[in-house]
Design a protein around this motif. Structure first.
Motif, PDB file in Angstrom:
ATOM      1  N   MET A   1       1.105  -1.269  -0.011  1.00 19.82           N
ATOM      2  CA  MET A   1       0.141  -0.139   0.163  1.00 19.82           C
ATOM      3  C   MET A   1       0.944   1.331  -0.116  1.00 19.82           C
ATOM      4  SD  MET A   1      -3.167   1.015   2.519  1.00 19.82           S
ATOM      5  CE  MET A   1      -3.091   2.328   3.425  1.00 19.82           C
ATOM      6  N   GLU A   2       0.556   2.169  -0.794  1.00 18.62           N
ATOM      7  CA  GLU A   2       1.304   3.520  -1.054  1.00 18.62           C
ATOM      8  C   GLU A   2       0.910   4.617   0.312  1.00 18.62           C
ATOM      9  OE1 GLU A   2       2.029   6.862  -4.050  1.00 18.62           O
ATOM     10  OE2 GLU A   2       1.268   4.918  -4.793  1.00 18.62           O
ATOM     11  N   LYS A   3       1.926   5.258   0.615  1.00 18.35           N
ATOM     12  CA  LYS A   3       1.652   6.017   1.667  1.00 18.35           C
ATOM     13  C   LYS A   3       0.964   7.193   1.374  1.00 18.35           C
ATOM     14  CE  LYS A   3       5.620   5.298   4.750  1.00 18.35           C
ATOM     15  NZ  LYS A   3       6.777   5.819   5.158  1.00 18.35           N
ATOM     16  N   LEU A   4      -0.065   7.855   1.892  1.00 18.59           N
ATOM     17  CA  LEU A   4      -0.670   9.037   1.734  1.00 18.59           C
ATOM     18  C   LEU A   4       0.222  10.229   1.826  1.00 18.59           C
ATOM     19  CD1 LEU A   4      -3.507  10.104   0.855  1.00 18.59           C
ATOM     20  CD2 LEU A   4      -4.222  10.182   3.319  1.00 18.59           C
ATOM     21  N   ASN A   5      -0.028  11.070   0.825  1.00 16.02           N
ATOM     22  CA  ASN A   5       0.939  12.426   0.955  1.00 16.02           C
ATOM     23  C   ASN A   5       0.094  13.429   1.622  1.00 16.02           C
ATOM     24  OD1 ASN A   5       2.691  14.581   0.748  1.00 16.02           O
ATOM     25  ND2 ASN A   5       3.321  14.019  -1.227  1.00 16.02           N
TER      26      ASN A   5
END
Length: 85
Positions: A1-5
């Motif tokens: 899962m990609e981190k939320l910026n």
């Protein structure tokens, strides 16, 4: 899962608010300030003091919009400034 910026989300919010403020400034200039400047010029004046009472616009945006639409010079800082033509 990609981190939320979250920084990008906040930056986008501020960019949207700045765009809305510029649009409000353009509307203010078109609806209120240009007629006032035109009437002053028709009365033979070469300058007009402008006071921006609205708090939902940036003064720099208002001054920039005036300069886009009128051949003039602006002096003064803050909510009250003078437009010279």
């Amino acid at each position: 899962m990609e981190k939320l910026n979250l920084r990008a989300v906040a930056n986008q919010y501020h960019a949207n608010e700045a765009t809305k403020a510029r649009e409000r400034a353009a509307e203010l200039v078109k609806e209120e300030i240009l007629p006032m400047l035109t009437n002053a010029a028709k009365a033979g004046q070469y300058l007009c003091k402008v006071e921006v009472r609205r708090s939902d616009v940036f003064i720099g945006d208002v001054q920039e919009e005036i300069c886009k639409q009128v051949q003039c010079k602006i002096s003064g800082y803050g909510k009250t400034f003078t437009v010279h033509w």
